[in-house]
Design a protein around this motif. Structure first.
Motif, PDB file in Angstrom:
ATOM      1  N   GLU A   1       5.254 -18.134  -9.133  1.00  0.00           N
ATOM      2  CA  GLU A   1       6.433 -18.987  -9.115  1.00  0.00           C
ATOM      3  C   GLU A   1       7.418 -18.647 -10.234  1.00  0.00           C
ATOM      4  N   MET A   2       6.930 -18.141 -11.359  1.00  0.00           N
ATOM      5  CA  MET A   2       7.818 -17.835 -12.486  1.00  0.00           C
ATOM      6  C   MET A   2       8.931 -16.878 -12.087  1.00  0.00           C
ATOM      7  N   ILE A   3       8.630 -15.930 -11.216  1.00  0.00           N
ATOM      8  CA  ILE A   3       9.657 -14.985 -10.778  1.00  0.00           C
ATOM      9  C   ILE A   3      10.688 -15.704  -9.930  1.00  0.00           C
ATOM     10  N   ARG A   4      10.222 -16.459  -8.978  1.00  0.00           N
ATOM     11  CA  ARG A   4      11.149 -17.168  -8.083  1.00  0.00           C
ATOM     12  C   ARG A   4      12.046 -18.116  -8.865  1.00  0.00           C
ATOM     13  N   ALA A   5      11.453 -18.823  -9.824  1.00  0.00           N
ATOM     14  CA  ALA A   5      12.217 -19.792 -10.614  1.00  0.00           C
ATOM     15  C   ALA A   5      13.245 -19.117 -11.515  1.00  0.00           C
ATOM     16  N   GLY A   6      12.984 -17.873 -11.903  1.00  0.00           N
ATOM     17  CA  GLY A   6      13.880 -17.190 -12.830  1.00  0.00           C
ATOM     18  C   GLY A   6      15.073 -16.514 -12.188  1.00  0.00           C
ATOM     19  N   LEU A   7      15.098 -16.439 -10.867  1.00  0.00           N
ATOM     20  CA  LEU A   7      16.181 -15.734 -10.185  1.00  0.00           C
ATOM     21  C   LEU A   7      17.445 -16.594 -10.127  1.00  0.00           C
ATOM     22  N   SER A   8      18.578 -15.957 -10.354  1.00  0.00           N
ATOM     23  CA  SER A   8      19.871 -16.648 -10.326  1.00  0.00           C
ATOM     24  C   SER A   8      20.212 -17.083  -8.912  1.00  0.00           C
TER      25      SER A   8
ATOM     26  N   MET B   1      21.661 -14.791  -5.823  1.00  0.00           N
ATOM     27  CA  MET B   1      20.936 -14.805  -4.553  1.00  0.00           C
ATOM     28  C   MET B   1      21.857 -15.214  -3.406  1.00  0.00           C
ATOM     29  N   ALA B   2      22.675 -16.235  -3.650  1.00  0.00           N
ATOM     30  CA  ALA B   2      23.558 -16.749  -2.600  1.00  0.00           C
ATOM     31  C   ALA B   2      24.578 -15.710  -2.170  1.00  0.00           C
ATOM     32  N   GLU B   3      24.983 -14.842  -3.087  1.00  0.00           N
ATOM     33  CA  GLU B   3      25.983 -13.822  -2.771  1.00  0.00           C
ATOM     34  C   GLU B   3      25.526 -12.934  -1.610  1.00  0.00           C
ATOM     35  N   PHE B   4      24.220 -12.735  -1.514  1.00  0.00           N
ATOM     36  CA  PHE B   4      23.681 -11.862  -0.465  1.00  0.00           C
ATOM     37  C   PHE B   4      22.858 -12.627   0.563  1.00  0.00           C
ATOM     38  N   GLY B   5      22.843 -13.955   0.466  1.00  0.00           N
ATOM     39  CA  GLY B   5      22.052 -14.747   1.398  1.00  0.00           C
ATOM     40  C   GLY B   5      20.562 -14.514   1.262  1.00  0.00           C
ATOM     41  N   LEU B   6      20.094 -14.333   0.025  1.00  0.00           N
ATOM     42  CA  LEU B   6      18.696 -13.980  -0.214  1.00  0.00           C
ATOM     43  C   LEU B   6      17.822 -15.218  -0.370  1.00  0.00           C
ATOM     44  N   ALA B   7      16.570 -15.077   0.011  1.00  0.00           N
ATOM     45  CA  ALA B   7      15.573 -16.123  -0.198  1.00  0.00           C
ATOM     46  C   ALA B   7      14.348 -15.500  -0.850  1.00  0.00           C
ATOM     47  N   ALA B   8      13.785 -16.208  -1.828  1.00  0.00           N
ATOM     48  CA  ALA B   8      12.574 -15.746  -2.514  1.00  0.00           C
ATOM     49  C   ALA B   8      11.396 -16.618  -2.104  1.00  0.00           C
ATOM     50  N   HIS B   9      10.236 -15.987  -1.943  1.00  0.00           N
ATOM     51  CA  HIS B   9       9.043 -16.677  -1.471  1.00  0.00           C
ATOM     52  C   HIS B   9       7.894 -16.454  -2.451  1.00  0.00           C
ATOM     53  N   GLN B  10       7.122 -17.514  -2.659  1.00  0.00           N
ATOM     54  CA  GLN B  10       5.916 -17.454  -3.478  1.00  0.00           C
ATOM     55  C   GLN B  10       4.841 -18.179  -2.710  1.00  0.00           C
TER      56      GLN B  10
ATOM     57  N   VAL C   1      10.256  -8.489 -14.023  1.00  0.00           N
ATOM     58  CA  VAL C   1      10.573  -8.438 -12.596  1.00  0.00           C
ATOM     59  C   VAL C   1      11.899  -9.144 -12.318  1.00  0.00           C
ATOM     60  N   VAL C   2      12.095 -10.295 -12.950  1.00  0.00           N
ATOM     61  CA  VAL C   2      13.361 -11.015 -12.797  1.00  0.00           C
ATOM     62  C   VAL C   2      14.524 -10.160 -13.275  1.00  0.00           C
ATOM     63  N   ALA C   3      14.368  -9.533 -14.437  1.00  0.00           N
ATOM     64  CA  ALA C   3      15.435  -8.677 -14.976  1.00  0.00           C
ATOM     65  C   ALA C   3      15.724  -7.516 -14.038  1.00  0.00           C
ATOM     66  N   ALA C   4      14.685  -6.918 -13.466  1.00  0.00           N
ATOM     67  CA  ALA C   4      14.875  -5.795 -12.548  1.00  0.00           C
ATOM     68  C   ALA C   4      15.596  -6.242 -11.282  1.00  0.00           C
TER      69      ALA C   4
END
Length: 226
Positions: A86-93, A97-106, A207-210
């Motif tokens: 979850e730490m990765i998902r929570a750290g994403l801007s 994410m919205a700019e590309f319509g992205l969704a993160a899953h954990q 991972v978040v930074a990458a």
């Protein structure tokens, strides 16, 4: 000096925040040892250094030849992002994410994943990767592994034995048990692009930074073609 690509990331910051970030990147550029990374790769490596304060990532970070291009294409295309914790998902801007319509899953906290891990005597991380495969979330996904080497090892097994095809793997688990070994195994893959941090160092923050670096590169490409 901050590149135009990096400046696109500053659009999310206040003027003061952008100045601090730009100064940080300029300091990293000035103090970093010589390297062989291309400009796009350095954009990502520099963000790992910025996130950690550790110049060892200049050298520890390794790229499959198709990695950056594959990551940009996947994010531009709205591919799912699969996170080991979850730490990765929570750290994403959310803005990026919205700019590309992205969704993160954990998936590691899913009841069925926990039950399967207990029943089969495996880790939850292993079962989360298997669950993602069954649910159609793995093929075409950008997979970020920052904490669980067992997740990375299971992912490699699925690629080799079951023809799983994520779009990109960010293999950066931290730790003392199987972390270095899982990343060494990842480095032998050619079928799927990867970016990894060699050895024991790693973590969710990297991972978040990458992922943010890849989003910034993708945004820059979009602007160039607008």
């Amino acid at each position: 000096m901050t590149t135009g690509t990096e400046a696109n990331g500053g659009a999310l910051l206040t003027a003061s925040g952008a100045l601090i970030e730009q100064t940080s990147f300029a300091t990293i550029d000035a103090e970093a040892a010589p390297h062989a990374y291309d400009p796009d790769q350095w954009t990502l490596v520099r963000r790992l250094i910025h996130a950690s304060g550790d110049f060892d990532f200049n050298g520890l970070t390794c790229f499959h030849p198709r990695a950056v291009a594959a990551g940009i294409a996947a994010l531009e295309g709205g591919s799912p992002i699969l996170c080991d914790v979850e730490m990765i998902r929570a750290g994403l801007s959310r803005t990026r994410m919205a700019e590309f319509g992205l969704a993160a899953h954990q998936l590691i906290d899913r009841p069925e994943v926990i039950a399967a891990a207990r029943a089969q005597g495996t880790t939850r991380a292993v079962q989360a990767i298997r669950f993602a495969r069954r649910e159609g979330l793995l093929d075409g996904a950008v997979v970020g592994v920052g904490n669980a080497p067992t997740a990375l090892l299971e992912l490699i097994r699925l690629i080799r034995e079951e023809d799983a095809r994520p779009a990109l793997i960010l293999g950066m688990p931290v730790g003392f048990v199987s972390a270095a070994e899982s990343k060494a195994a990842l480095a032998t893959l050619d079928a799927v692009p990867w970016i990894l941090v060699s050895g024991r160092k790693g973590g969710s923050t990297l991972v978040v930074a990458a992922l943010h670096a890849l989003m910034i590169l993708a945004a820059a490409r979009r602007s160039e073609h607008a």
